[in-house]
Write a protein that holds these residues in place. Structure first.
Motif, PDB file in Angstrom:
ATOM      1  N   SER A  23       0.828  -1.209   0.000  1.00  0.00           N
ATOM      2  CA  SER A  23       0.000   0.000   0.000  1.00  0.00           C
ATOM      3  C   SER A  23       0.861   1.257   0.000  1.00  0.00           C
ATOM      4  CB  SER A  23      -0.931   0.014   1.221  1.00  0.00           C
ATOM      5  OG  SER A  23      -0.165   0.081   2.412  1.00  0.00           O
ATOM      6  N   LYS A  24       0.310   2.315  -0.590  1.00  0.00           N
ATOM      7  CA  LYS A  24       1.023   3.590  -0.596  1.00  0.00           C
ATOM      8  C   LYS A  24       1.084   4.132   0.826  1.00  0.00           C
ATOM      9  CE  LYS A  24       0.022   4.913  -5.296  1.00  0.00           C
ATOM     10  NZ  LYS A  24      -0.254   6.024  -6.186  1.00  0.00           N
ATOM     11  N   VAL A  25       2.189   4.745   1.155  1.00  0.00           N
ATOM     12  CA  VAL A  25       2.322   5.361   2.475  1.00  0.00           C
ATOM     13  C   VAL A  25       1.962   6.833   2.348  1.00  0.00           C
ATOM     14  CG1 VAL A  25       4.058   3.729   3.302  1.00  0.00           C
ATOM     15  CG2 VAL A  25       4.789   5.777   2.127  1.00  0.00           C
ATOM     16  N   PRO A  26       1.501   7.434   3.436  1.00  0.00           N
ATOM     17  CA  PRO A  26       1.178   8.863   3.364  1.00  0.00           C
ATOM     18  C   PRO A  26       2.403   9.666   2.928  1.00  0.00           C
ATOM     19  CG  PRO A  26       0.452   7.923   5.451  1.00  0.00           C
ATOM     20  CD  PRO A  26       1.266   6.869   4.760  1.00  0.00           C
ATOM     21  N   ALA A  27       2.173  10.741   2.182  1.00  0.00           N
ATOM     22  CA  ALA A  27       3.272  11.578   1.705  1.00  0.00           C
ATOM     23  C   ALA A  27       4.046  12.144   2.886  1.00  0.00           C
ATOM     24  CB  ALA A  27       2.734  12.714   0.834  1.00  0.00           C
ATOM     25  N   VAL A  28       5.351  12.189   2.744  1.00  0.00           N
ATOM     26  CA  VAL A  28       6.244  12.696   3.778  1.00  0.00           C
ATOM     27  C   VAL A  28       6.843  14.004   3.281  1.00  0.00           C
ATOM     28  CG1 VAL A  28       8.395  12.248   5.032  1.00  0.00           C
ATOM     29  CG2 VAL A  28       6.786  10.379   4.606  1.00  0.00           C
ATOM     30  N   ASN A  29       6.965  14.974   4.170  1.00  0.00           N
ATOM     31  CA  ASN A  29       7.642  16.223   3.830  1.00  0.00           C
ATOM     32  C   ASN A  29       9.136  15.970   3.978  1.00  0.00           C
ATOM     33  OD1 ASN A  29       8.788  18.737   3.657  1.00  0.00           O
ATOM     34  ND2 ASN A  29       7.283  19.736   4.963  1.00  0.00           N
ATOM     35  N   TRP A  30       9.765  15.486   2.905  1.00  0.00           N
ATOM     36  CA  TRP A  30      11.155  15.080   2.961  1.00  0.00           C
ATOM     37  C   TRP A  30      12.069  16.257   3.268  1.00  0.00           C
ATOM     38  CZ3 TRP A  30      11.580  10.316   3.945  1.00  0.00           C
ATOM     39  CH2 TRP A  30      10.695   9.393   3.392  1.00  0.00           C
ATOM     40  N   ALA A  31      11.748  17.439   2.749  1.00  0.00           N
ATOM     41  CA  ALA A  31      12.589  18.612   3.022  1.00  0.00           C
ATOM     42  C   ALA A  31      12.634  18.894   4.517  1.00  0.00           C
ATOM     43  CB  ALA A  31      12.073  19.822   2.256  1.00  0.00           C
ATOM     44  N   ALA A  32      11.489  18.816   5.192  1.00  0.00           N
ATOM     45  CA  ALA A  32      11.450  19.069   6.638  1.00  0.00           C
ATOM     46  C   ALA A  32      12.210  17.983   7.399  1.00  0.00           C
ATOM     47  CB  ALA A  32      10.003  19.150   7.127  1.00  0.00           C
ATOM     48  N   TRP A  33      12.112  16.738   6.941  1.00  0.00           N
ATOM     49  CA  TRP A  33      12.790  15.639   7.634  1.00  0.00           C
ATOM     50  C   TRP A  33      14.293  15.694   7.415  1.00  0.00           C
ATOM     51  CZ3 TRP A  33      15.295  10.964   6.042  1.00  0.00           C
ATOM     52  CH2 TRP A  33      15.555  10.092   7.105  1.00  0.00           C
ATOM     53  N   LEU A  34      14.723  16.042   6.203  1.00  0.00           N
ATOM     54  CA  LEU A  34      16.147  15.999   5.876  1.00  0.00           C
ATOM     55  C   LEU A  34      16.910  17.273   6.229  1.00  0.00           C
ATOM     56  CD1 LEU A  34      15.839  14.196   2.457  1.00  0.00           C
ATOM     57  CD2 LEU A  34      16.860  13.258   4.528  1.00  0.00           C
ATOM     58  N   ALA A  35      16.241  18.421   6.270  1.00  0.00           N
ATOM     59  CA  ALA A  35      16.933  19.691   6.528  1.00  0.00           C
ATOM     60  C   ALA A  35      17.778  19.668   7.802  1.00  0.00           C
ATOM     61  CB  ALA A  35      15.942  20.843   6.547  1.00  0.00           C
ATOM     62  N   THR A 132      13.882   2.800   6.516  1.00  0.00           N
ATOM     63  CA  THR A 132      13.004   2.291   7.567  1.00  0.00           C
ATOM     64  C   THR A 132      13.674   2.447   8.932  1.00  0.00           C
ATOM     65  OG1 THR A 132      11.935   0.736   6.058  1.00  0.00           O
ATOM     66  CG2 THR A 132      11.767   0.248   8.402  1.00  0.00           C
ATOM     67  N   LYS A 133      14.976   2.156   9.008  1.00  0.00           N
ATOM     68  CA  LYS A 133      15.699   2.280  10.282  1.00  0.00           C
ATOM     69  C   LYS A 133      15.996   3.733  10.633  1.00  0.00           C
ATOM     70  CE  LYS A 133      17.803  -2.242  10.391  1.00  0.00           C
ATOM     71  NZ  LYS A 133      18.945  -2.987  10.881  1.00  0.00           N
ATOM     72  N   ALA A 134      16.179   4.591   9.633  1.00  0.00           N
ATOM     73  CA  ALA A 134      16.588   5.974   9.872  1.00  0.00           C
ATOM     74  C   ALA A 134      15.427   6.894  10.243  1.00  0.00           C
ATOM     75  CB  ALA A 134      17.296   6.523   8.636  1.00  0.00           C
ATOM     76  N   LEU A 135      14.204   6.534   9.845  1.00  0.00           N
ATOM     77  CA  LEU A 135      13.065   7.403  10.154  1.00  0.00           C
ATOM     78  C   LEU A 135      12.891   7.555  11.662  1.00  0.00           C
ATOM     79  CD1 LEU A 135      10.421   6.138   7.572  1.00  0.00           C
ATOM     80  CD2 LEU A 135      11.411   8.429   7.677  1.00  0.00           C
ATOM     81  N   PRO A 136      12.554   8.764  12.101  1.00  0.00           N
ATOM     82  CA  PRO A 136      12.329   8.940  13.542  1.00  0.00           C
ATOM     83  C   PRO A 136      11.081   8.168  13.982  1.00  0.00           C
ATOM     84  CG  PRO A 136      11.775  10.939  12.325  1.00  0.00           C
ATOM     85  CD  PRO A 136      12.358   9.975  11.340  1.00  0.00           C
TER      86      PRO A 136
END
Length: 143
Positions: A23-35, A132-136
Motif C-alpha cells: 500500500s502507498k504510504v502517506p506523503a512525507v515532507n522530505w525537506a522538513a525531515w532531511l533539513a 526504515t531504520k533511519a526514520l524517527p
C-alpha cells in the motif's frame, strides 16, 4: 593521454510503499525531515554498515537527496597507462573506499530517483531498509 570513455548510467524511479501489503504510504515532507540532518545516519543492513548523508540539491528548484555509502571490501587499483603497472589507490589513514548510491526525493511525492555509482553500489532495496531504520520513531511493523 587516452581519451576518457563516456559513462552511461541508468536512473531508476521507485515509489515508497509499505512492504507488508504494497500500500502507498502517506506523503512525507522530505525537506522538513532531511533539513536538520547534519551528520551521517548509520544503520546495519544485512550485516554491513550503511551510511546515509543528506544533501540539498539545486536541480529544478531545491530538492533533497541522500548519498548512501557502503565501504568496499578492498582498496581499488590504479593503472599506469604506458607500462600497465598497477598498484592500490592511496587512501588516507582515517578514510575508507566506498561505493555510493545517489537518491533524490521527488518533491510532493513518495517517489525517488536512484542512481548507482557502480555495479557494486547498494540497491534501492538496501536504501529502503536504511530509510526504515533511519526514520524517527519507526513503526516496528513497517518496512
Amino acid at each position: 593521454m587516452a581519451q576518457r570513455k563516456q559513462l552511461e548510467r541508468t536512473v531508476q524511479y521507485w515509489e515508497l510503499v509499505d512492504a507488508r501489503d504494497g500500500s502507498k504510504v502517506p506523503a512525507v515532507n522530505w525537506a522538513a525531515w532531511l533539513a536538520p540532518v547534519t551528520k551521517p545516519i548509520d544503520a546495519t543492513i544485512d550485516g554491513a554498515k550503511v551510511s546515509g548523508t543528506a544533501h540539498l540539491a539545486r536541480l529544478a528548484g531545491s530538492v533533497y537527496g541522500i548519498v548512501l555509502s557502503t565501504e568496499k571490501d578492498y582498496v581499488p587499483q590504479q593503472r599506469e597507462p604506458v607500462s600497465g603497472a598497477q598498484k592500490p589507490v592511496k587512501i588516507s589513514r582515517s578514510w575508507s573506499p566506498v561505493d555510493n548510491l545517489f537518491v533524490i526525493f521527488l518533491p510532493g511525492t513518495n517517489a525517488i530517483a536512484v542512481l548507482a555509482e557502480s555495479v557494486a553500489s547498494s540497491r534501492a532495496s538496501k536504501f529502503a531498509a536504511w530509510l526504515t531504520k533511519a526514520l524517527p520513531n519507526p513503526d516496528p511493523e513497517f518496512a
